[in-house]
Design a protein around this motif. Structure first.
Motif, PDB file in Angstrom:
ATOM      1  N   UNK B 566     -43.545  32.362  15.692  1.00  0.00           N
ATOM      2  CA  UNK B 566     -44.207  32.038  14.428  1.00  0.00           C
ATOM      3  C   UNK B 566     -45.336  31.044  14.617  1.00  0.00           C
ATOM      4  N   UNK B 567     -45.457  30.472  15.798  1.00  0.00           N
ATOM      5  CA  UNK B 567     -46.490  29.486  16.081  1.00  0.00           C
ATOM      6  C   UNK B 567     -46.367  28.282  15.150  1.00  0.00           C
ATOM      7  N   UNK B 568     -45.178  27.736  15.109  1.00  0.00           N
ATOM      8  CA  UNK B 568     -44.915  26.561  14.265  1.00  0.00           C
ATOM      9  C   UNK B 568     -44.524  25.409  15.178  1.00  0.00           C
ATOM     10  N   UNK B 569     -45.083  24.243  14.897  1.00  0.00           N
ATOM     11  CA  UNK B 569     -44.728  23.067  15.673  1.00  0.00           C
ATOM     12  C   UNK B 569     -43.335  22.616  15.243  1.00  0.00           C
ATOM     13  N   UNK B 570     -42.395  22.554  16.204  1.00  0.00           N
ATOM     14  CA  UNK B 570     -41.023  22.200  15.855  1.00  0.00           C
ATOM     15  C   UNK B 570     -40.791  20.701  15.960  1.00  0.00           C
ATOM     16  N   UNK B 571     -41.240  20.131  17.085  1.00  0.00           N
ATOM     17  CA  UNK B 571     -40.969  18.703  17.277  1.00  0.00           C
ATOM     18  C   UNK B 571     -41.936  18.158  18.306  1.00  0.00           C
ATOM     19  N   UNK B 572     -42.067  16.852  18.310  1.00  0.00           N
ATOM     20  CA  UNK B 572     -42.887  16.171  19.315  1.00  0.00           C
ATOM     21  C   UNK B 572     -42.006  15.141  20.001  1.00  0.00           C
ATOM     22  N   UNK B 573     -41.968  15.208  21.333  1.00  0.00           N
ATOM     23  CA  UNK B 573     -41.212  14.226  22.109  1.00  0.00           C
ATOM     24  C   UNK B 573     -42.207  13.309  22.778  1.00  0.00           C
ATOM     25  N   UNK B 574     -41.866  12.066  22.867  1.00  0.00           N
ATOM     26  CA  UNK B 574     -42.838  11.230  23.547  1.00  0.00           C
ATOM     27  C   UNK B 574     -42.278   9.872  23.823  1.00  0.00           C
ATOM     28  N   UNK B 575     -42.948   9.107  24.540  1.00  0.00           N
ATOM     29  CA  UNK B 575     -44.007   9.605  25.381  1.00  0.00           C
ATOM     30  C   UNK B 575     -43.843   9.053  26.779  1.00  0.00           C
ATOM     31  N   UNK B 576     -44.450   9.661  27.758  1.00  0.00           N
ATOM     32  CA  UNK B 576     -44.329   9.182  29.134  1.00  0.00           C
ATOM     33  C   UNK B 576     -45.488   8.234  29.425  1.00  0.00           C
ATOM     34  N   UNK B 577     -45.432   7.621  30.590  1.00  0.00           N
ATOM     35  CA  UNK B 577     -46.446   6.626  30.913  1.00  0.00           C
ATOM     36  C   UNK B 577     -47.749   7.279  31.360  1.00  0.00           C
ATOM     37  N   UNK B 578     -47.624   8.378  32.059  1.00  0.00           N
ATOM     38  CA  UNK B 578     -48.813   9.044  32.605  1.00  0.00           C
ATOM     39  C   UNK B 578     -48.803  10.488  32.119  1.00  0.00           C
ATOM     40  N   UNK B 579     -49.943  11.159  32.162  1.00  0.00           N
ATOM     41  CA  UNK B 579     -49.962  12.565  31.744  1.00  0.00           C
ATOM     42  C   UNK B 579     -48.951  13.406  32.519  1.00  0.00           C
ATOM     43  N   UNK B 580     -48.342  14.314  31.793  1.00  0.00           N
ATOM     44  CA  UNK B 580     -47.324  15.170  32.392  1.00  0.00           C
ATOM     45  C   UNK B 580     -48.015  16.278  33.178  1.00  0.00           C
ATOM     46  N   UNK B 581     -47.523  16.592  34.358  1.00  0.00           N
ATOM     47  CA  UNK B 581     -48.131  17.680  35.126  1.00  0.00           C
ATOM     48  C   UNK B 581     -47.262  18.915  35.182  1.00  0.00           C
ATOM     49  N   UNK B 582     -45.961  18.758  35.021  1.00  0.00           N
ATOM     50  CA  UNK B 582     -45.168  19.982  34.986  1.00  0.00           C
ATOM     51  C   UNK B 582     -43.965  19.794  34.090  1.00  0.00           C
ATOM     52  N   UNK B 583     -43.546  20.913  33.536  1.00  0.00           N
ATOM     53  CA  UNK B 583     -42.432  20.932  32.606  1.00  0.00           C
ATOM     54  C   UNK B 583     -41.497  22.032  33.040  1.00  0.00           C
ATOM     55  N   UNK B 584     -40.207  21.819  32.793  1.00  0.00           N
ATOM     56  CA  UNK B 584     -39.278  22.894  33.118  1.00  0.00           C
ATOM     57  C   UNK B 584     -38.011  22.705  32.302  1.00  0.00           C
ATOM     58  N   UNK B 585     -37.528  23.769  31.678  1.00  0.00           N
ATOM     59  CA  UNK B 585     -36.224  23.712  31.029  1.00  0.00           C
ATOM     60  C   UNK B 585     -35.163  23.877  32.091  1.00  0.00           C
ATOM     61  N   UNK B 586     -34.066  23.129  31.926  1.00  0.00           N
ATOM     62  CA  UNK B 586     -33.021  23.206  32.936  1.00  0.00           C
ATOM     63  C   UNK B 586     -32.050  24.296  32.538  1.00  0.00           C
ATOM     64  N   UNK B 587     -32.235  25.444  33.125  1.00  0.00           N
ATOM     65  CA  UNK B 587     -31.310  26.553  32.973  1.00  0.00           C
ATOM     66  C   UNK B 587     -30.884  26.763  31.541  1.00  0.00           C
ATOM     67  N   UNK B 588     -29.563  26.863  31.319  1.00  0.00           N
ATOM     68  CA  UNK B 588     -29.066  27.113  29.978  1.00  0.00           C
ATOM     69  C   UNK B 588     -28.636  25.825  29.284  1.00  0.00           C
ATOM     70  N   UNK B 589     -28.829  24.701  29.952  1.00  0.00           N
ATOM     71  CA  UNK B 589     -28.483  23.456  29.276  1.00  0.00           C
ATOM     72  C   UNK B 589     -29.618  23.063  28.348  1.00  0.00           C
ATOM     73  N   UNK B 590     -29.355  22.127  27.458  1.00  0.00           N
ATOM     74  CA  UNK B 590     -30.391  21.758  26.495  1.00  0.00           C
ATOM     75  C   UNK B 590     -31.177  20.560  27.011  1.00  0.00           C
ATOM     76  N   UNK B 591     -31.679  20.658  28.200  1.00  0.00           N
ATOM     77  CA  UNK B 591     -32.459  19.568  28.762  1.00  0.00           C
ATOM     78  C   UNK B 591     -33.799  20.083  29.253  1.00  0.00           C
ATOM     79  N   UNK B 592     -34.748  19.201  29.219  1.00  0.00           N
ATOM     80  CA  UNK B 592     -36.102  19.532  29.640  1.00  0.00           C
ATOM     81  C   UNK B 592     -36.532  18.483  30.653  1.00  0.00           C
ATOM     82  N   UNK B 593     -37.056  18.915  31.776  1.00  0.00           N
ATOM     83  CA  UNK B 593     -37.522  17.990  32.795  1.00  0.00           C
ATOM     84  C   UNK B 593     -39.032  17.941  32.742  1.00  0.00           C
ATOM     85  N   UNK B 594     -39.559  16.753  32.809  1.00  0.00           N
ATOM     86  CA  UNK B 594     -41.014  16.603  32.864  1.00  0.00           C
ATOM     87  C   UNK B 594     -41.352  15.694  34.028  1.00  0.00           C
TER      88      UNK B 594
END
Lengths: 539, 810
Positions: B566-594
């Motif tokens: 639907x192209x809807x913004x769901x949420x904003x997480x923030x923020x890290x100290x430096x620009x993020x270079x890669x993102x990855x969801x961890x398998x089927x768990x509800x975690x995101x690595x940046x």
């Protein structure tokens, strides 16, 4: 048994990539459907300078499918074979009429031709000798249509302004049946393709009546009301459906269902004057591949192709005159349209000539023996090529020559790193896509600006002319706008010193100003539209 | 562990005597490849350092063509002799000094020398590692002589000293060998019979650095290529020095002034001619086996064939990569050429068509400075055990990690190979869908002074299993001028997202519903489905969640979560100290690595359920990998510079395996050359499980680590004790030796095998003039004076040509 040891497969070591222009986006809908391609594949020939409007066109059912066209008091017979060779003069004329010929019909074997005229007489001619065989007189008013039955050689059907449909015995020149029932002029009719006894007629009283000669009291079996004076009526090949033309519409009726209207096509703007059945697809592929279509022509100058299977108009074609009559040959090779001002547009499609029934037999020629094969002597040029077209036998060892890559001039020059020459070569070729592609390649080699600085005055003129023409095209503008600016900066002195170049620059300036004006007005339009879109989006 | 990805082209390869095998030096081993199939047959393992030379012992007579012995020399200071058909180590000679190159001249003229003296001498180029105080460092590289039969160096004999380790080249007849040394060329004559000491040497001079030398097979001609691309051919070298009975080493003879065209400094040669075509350093120089032609090649990737007598040249252009070695085989129709992109092409000789390519892993491509921070351009295909690698020449190479060979290549940008230094077209991103059937690449064409730059996004589909990708869609300037920072695929494979430095991201969809159907797939196309941006910030990374319902896009230091449909913004997480270079969801768990890089590099794990930071480390992460259906992920962290030498020897990175919920890593491995490395999980599907086993069992998941030099290792990250993964090679891969057909060449391929001819038979025992049924079989088997007259020969010979096929079948 001999065993062939194939040469080990090798791939060539060098890969050559040609300079290719950027791809264009493909349109979502195809510009030409296969069907419209088919209909445009009929190569049109004009047969001009006939006396007046072409009232009727009929095709002979037997190959090579001669067609007859009635214009004024003359019937002209044309051979489609000579038409495809560009010969537009009729192969023969029949002119023993006292009044305007209104309708024509070939017998099912193609040997006899029936013609009606406005004096009320129906005449039957021998097609080959053009002699009149029979005169059928009984109509008291002009006869408007005459038709040979599809499955019967002995009878004729005719109708005219006296509102009577007559069924004739041709050999005895006598009327078998008089069919009363129409209340106005009878204009058209057709005989059933599946039964020798059934036929339909259409009249200006808006009705189409279905007749059966076996019915005792000579009353019509079925009647459908078209709603407008009926100009033309045909049986569709299944025999169960009929199509009627009148007013601006063509209607399709199901006779077996008791005369229910199936569909009304209203794509013409003026009166539809004539319809006929056309076929799409190769005759040789069998009936599955071929599909029937209704071709309709009207006074608006359009020919429309209607697919009554899908109920859709699949093709339409415009002609520069009101159209009066249309015919389509049984072998699907020829399509003929007659206009109101004495021109016939005959379209012929390329295809295999049907040899055994082709021109030779009909015209009575024996096939001529081909020229004798001469013995090859070393004095002949062909001597040195003898055997080179030999096909390889099964067991032969094939040595393949590797395919040569065709290189355009700019490709060759780029391969030799002659960058400026490549740019000049492609600029003189006038293909903007290639020019931009070469420029992009030069950018990738970081050579474009060096090339620009090396161009001499004449070549610079070429480049400026190209820039002036194409710099504002949206597809190229991102590159060319930047380039134009650079060129002017780098070569300012040369441009100042040459009048021709100054002229080019003036033109360039003008086209840029034009573009700016367009952009301004586009922005204005955007400014008008975007609040509207906002409002629409809010709802 | 499965290791692989080594360089095949570090040293010149060698053909076996029957030309059916090719021996390549691959790091610490020598790999034996079949020339018929291009697949590896076996490998010789035993050296503990880089193998630098491999020499096949030539067969003394044609009957012993199957002889499979070879000598190898390595940087570990040993020379070993192998039987490579078995394969088996026969004996080892320990020298104790790293060997950079070795030649054994007496092998070239077989049999006699060895029988008489019983000892075999090798000449080695070594680095003198002992007594470093005595000698200045520059002259520690020496040329020495070694008695292989007695397994020792010959005394203190030092033939020469060079500042750099040099490659020794021996002449095909085995009577000379030489090295290059800066602008000089040293040639030694091998004494015959070989005494222990005295060896004469001449030196030829040139004004430029010499890069490569070659000896003529029969005459006294030596050719040398220099760094400017010139080729010098000296004829009749050493006529004076070597012909004099007891010439002293390095003696210069002062002669009567003689006309010696082109020869410099009174060198001992008759003439010297110079040819110049190459624009850069000549890397390949080799005479053809008959001595009529000279092959040369270099950075341009063009093999030049010079006719030696006339200097006329012929070109075989567009090999696509700089050439390194050119070796001809005992079979005159076969030769091999090694390219810098780790490919070895087996060439069919006079036509120079490629018969087979032995495809090693290609080296990473080089980049201009502005693009150094890009992703490493490596994408793993989790199911098929493949990896897609960005390489030179705008190619994506598909490499099978299990089989250790290249599968296919995709030319992303159709441009010819340009030998220039400037790289103006760069493939910036590569992404593979989960099932490996769709690939997406992004490329940038750099602008020339602000004009003509172009960003291009391409989608490729593969029809079948062999990974032959075909172009499906090209999108020019997908984000206007903005470069693409990341491309990622939806788990279903029919949606993709690209994020741009220009401040927006786009979601692309494949316009047909059933991507499984192959025919539909061929004419599928990708269209833009949605565009999004967040406060006009640069979008630096993108990732889809495992179920595909969430798209995470990094906007500099923030993480934005979107509904891709639907192209809807769901949420904003923030923020890290430096620009993020890669993102990855961890398998089927509800975690995101940046991960973010820079001065305050960071590895952070975000919880999707709480929409907050779970834990983070200050680590410089080079690569991230997460498996699809597990709750753990692996990260490759670069160690800080200071700790390099103290704790880990030469190891500059660690691989950390985390469970997403816990900040304590479950396993740690240290790694070499981690800069530019990559990590990926590979699923072991049933077809792979047959060939991979850990202590007899098959693991479910393997972790692949590829270092900056594209050497890789596969291991099971969950087995604690034994991490040995062994590969059982499929038998069908191990080179089916095609007997008969492929083995025959030359005369035998046309006429069939000749009957074995016995030298000792008296020539007049059978005069072959009587007409037998097959006169051509015996027609040439006699000494030349006993041949029948030409008139008789001619008809029989022509008949033999006509009856070729029946003769060949038998």
């Amino acid at each position: 048994m001999a065993e062939i040891r194939p040469e080990q497969q090798t791939t060539t070591i060098s890969k050559t990539f040609l300079i290719k222009p950027k791809l264009k986006p493909k349109p979502r809908t195809q510009s030409q459907t296969p069907e419209s391609k088919y209909w445009s594949s009929f190569k049109s020939t004009q047969i001009p300078n006939l006396i007046s409007s072409i009232s009727s066109i009929a095709f002979s059912p037997s190959p090579p499918h001669l067609f007859a066209a009635a214009h004024s008091t003359t019937v002209s017979l044309y051979s489609p074979l000579s038409l495809s060779e560009g010969d537009v003069s009729p192969s023969s004329n029949i002119s023993s009429f006292t009044d305007v010929v209104s309708s024509l019909s070939f017998r099912l074997d193609g040997l006899l031709l029936a013609a009606s005229d406005l004096s009320g007489i129906v005449q039957v001619f021998d097609v080959k000798t053009r002699k009149r065989l029979r005169r059928l007189r009984s109509h008291t008013r002009p006869v408007r249509f005459v038709k040979y039955p599809v499955l019967d050689k002995l009878h004729l059907l005719s109708g005219g302004d006296d509102a009577i449909v007559k069924f004739w015995d041709v050999a005895g020149e006598s009327v078998v049946l008089d069919l009363f029932g129409h209340k106005d002029y009878v204009r058209c009719g057709d005989c059933s393709p599946v039964s020798a006894d059934m036929f339909i007629t259409g009249s200006y009283d808006h009705t189409v009546k279905v007749w059966d000669v076996r019915v005792e009291n000579s009353r019509s079996v079925l009647e459908v009301n078209h709603g407008k004076p009926v100009e033309d009526v045909i049986y569709l090949p299944s025999g169960g459906l009929i199509a009627t033309a009148g007013g601006n519409s063509v209607k399709i009726w199901d006779l077996i269902a008791g005369g229910r209207m199936v569909y009304a096509m209203e794509s013409h703007n003026k009166t539809v004057t004539s319809i006929c059945v056309g076929r799409v697809g190769e005759e040789t592929l069998g009936s599955e591949a071929a599909e029937d279509r209704i071709l309709s022509v009207g006074l608006d100058g359009y020919m429309k192709v209607f697919d009554y299977g899908r109920m859709k108009t699949t093709h339409s074609m415009r002609f520069p005159a009101p159209l009066m009559s249309v015919g389509f040959s049984p072998d699907c090779r020829t399509r003929v349209i007659g206009t109101a001002n004495g021109i016939i547009f005959a379209g012929r499609r390329k295809g295999k000539e049907n040899v055994e029934s082709g021109g030779g037999n009909v015209l009575g020629f024996e096939s001529i023996a081909g020229p004798e094969r001469r013995v090859l002597k070393p004095t002949y040029f062909r001597y040195f090529y003898r055997g080179q077209s030999e096909k390889p036998a099964e067991g032969d060892f094939l040595v393949m020559r590797s395919k040569k890559v065709k290189l355009a001039e700019h490709d060759k020059l780029l391969k030799e790193f002659k960058h400026k020459d490549a740019l000049v070569a492609v600029l003189s070729r006038k293909n903007p896509e290639n020019v931009v592609a070469v420029m992009e390649e030069l950018v990738a080699r970081k050579m474009l600006l060096k090339c620009v600085s090396n161009l001499d005055v004449e070549e610079l003129g070429l480049l400026l002319m190209f820039l002036q023409k194409h710099a504002t095209m949206p597809r190229y503008s991102s590159l060319l706008m930047g380039l134009a600016q650079k060129v002017i900066e780098m070569r300012a002195d040369d441009i100042r010193s040459s009048d021709a170049l100054k002229g080019q620059i003036r033109n360039l300036k003008r086209s840029i100003e034009e573009e700016i004006r367009i952009q301004h007005s586009l922005q204005e339009i955007q400014g008008i539209i975007s609040p509207l879109l906002r409002i629409a989006g809010r709802r | 562990m499965i290791r692989g990805g080594g360089s095949y082209v570090s040293s010149p390869p060698a053909f076996s005597n029957d030309a059916k095998k090719l021996l390549l030096c691959t790091a610490n081993t020598v790999s034996v490849f079949s020339t018929a199939t291009g697949l590896q047959i076996t490998s010789l393992e035993g050296h503990t350092a880089l193998v630098t030379s491999v020499i096949v012992v030539p067969a003394p007579n044609p009957a012993a063509k199957g002889l499979c012995y070879c000598w190898t020399a390595s940087l570990d200071g040993t020379i070993r002799r192998w039987d490579f058909s078995v394969p088996e180590l026969l004996n080892t000679v320990d020298i104790g000094m790293p060997i950079f190159s070795m030649v054994i001249p007496s092998l070239c003229h077989p049999a006699e020398g060895k029988e008489k003296h019983g000892s075999l001498f090798a000449y080695v180029s070594v680095e003198y590692t002992k007594e470093t105080q005595e000698k200045p460092k520059v002259f520690r590289r020496q040329i020495r002589k070694c008695n292989l039969s007695k397994s020792r160096l010959v005394g203190k004999l030092i033939l020469g000293e060079t500042p750099k380790p040099e490659l020794l080249i021996v002449s095909p007849l085995g009577n000379f060998f030489g090295i290059r040394n800066k602008c000089k060329l040293h040639i030694w004559k091998v004494p015959d019979p070989e005494p222990e000491r005295a060896i004469t040497r001449i030196t030829l001079h040139h004004t430029k650095q010499i890069s490569v030398i070659a000896f003529h097979p029969t005459q006294r001609i030596v050719a040398a290529g220099d760094v400017t691309g010139r080729i010098l051919v000296w004829r009749g070298f050493g006529n004076k020095t070597f012909n004099k009975g007891n010439a002293v080493v390095n003696e210069r003879l002062i002669d009567i002034e003689e006309d010696k065209p082109g020869v410099r400094d009174n060198d001992d040669a008759d003439s010297c001619s110079t040819w110049h075509w190459h624009s850069a350093k000549v890397k390949v120089l080799r005479f053809s086996s008959d001595g009529a032609y000279l092959y040369s090649g270099g950075k341009e990737g063009v093999l030049v064939v010079w006719q030696l007598d006339t200097g006329n040249k012929k070109f075989f252009p567009r090999i696509g990569s700089p050439l390194l070695h050119f070796i001809d085989s005992p079979d005159p129709t076969l030769s091999s050429i090694s390219c810098a992109d780790n490919q070895i092409h087996l060439l069919r000789m006079p036509s120079l068509g490629i018969l087979k390519t032995i495809s090693g892993i290609k080296a990473p491509s080089s980049y201009p400075e502005a693009y150094k921070g890009l992703s490493n351009g490596i994408a793993f295909d989790q199911t098929a055990g493949l990896v897609a690698l960005r390489t030179e020449n705008y190619c994506i190479q598909f490499y099978s990690l299990v089989d250790d060979r290249g599968i296919s290549e995709v030319q992303v940008c159709e441009r010819n190979h340009q030998p220039g230094d400037d790289i103006t077209v760069i493939v910036t991103a590569v992404a593979l869908s989960l099932d490996g059937s769709v690939m997406s690449t992004a490329e940038v064409k750099l602008a020339e002074e602000g004009i003509g730059g172009l960003v291009c996004l391409k989608f490729w589909v593969s029809g079948s299993q062999n990974k032959e990708f075909s172009l499906s869609t090209i999108v020019y300037e997908p984000h206007r001028d903005g470069g693409i920072s990341a491309v990622t695929f939806h788990p279903s494979g029919c949606m993709a997202a690209s994020s741009s430095f220009g401040g927006d991201f786009k979601v692309w969809t494949c316009n047909n519903e059933s991507p499984k159907n192959e025919q539909v797939l061929q004419n599928s196309s990708w269209t833009c489905h949605a565009v999004g941006s967040y406060k006009k910030k640069q979008m630096t990374a993108a990732a889809f969640s495992a179920d595909g319902s969430v798209l995470a896009i990094a906007a500099e230091t923030l993480i934005t979560l979107w509904d891709p449909y639907k192209n809807v913004l769901l949420a904003v997480l923030g923020e890290t100290l430096m620009p993020i270079v890669s993102l990855s969801f961890v398998g089927n768990s509800d975690n995101l690595v940046a991960t973010s890089c820079g001065s305050k590099a960071q590895l952070s794990v975000w919880s999707m359920s709480k929409l907050s930071l779970s834990w983070s480390y200050k680590l410089h992460i080079e690569a991230l990998a997460s498996a699809v259906d597990l709750s753990s992920f692996a990260a490759l962290a670069l160690l800080p510079e200071s700790s390099n030498e103290t704790t880990f020897d030469e190891r500059d990175g660690v691989i950390l395996l985390y469970n997403a919920t816990e900040p304590v890593p479950t396993a740690i491995w240290s790694a070499r050359k981690a800069k530019g490395g990559a990590l990926g999980f590979l699923k072991v599907n049933p077809s792979l499980a047959e060939v991979i086993s850990v202590d007899g069992k098959s693991p479910e998941l393997l972790l692949a680590y590829m270092n900056g030099d594209r050497e890789y290792v596969l291991f099971d990250p969950y087995s604690k004790n034994a991490r040995e993964v062994s590969v059982i090679h499929k038998e069908d891969l191990a080179a089916p030796e095609l007997k008969g057909q492929a083995g025959q060449f030359g005369y035998a391929s046309i006429y069939g095998d000749l009957p074995e001819y016995d030298m000792k038979r008296t020539p007049n025992s059978r005069v072959p003039s009587f007409p037998s049924e097959r006169p051509w079989e015996t027609i040439f088997s006699g000494s030349s004076h006993a041949l029948p007259p030409l008139t008789k020969l001619c008809s029989a010979f022509l008949e033999s040509l006509l009856e070729k096929r029946t003769a060949a079948v038998e």
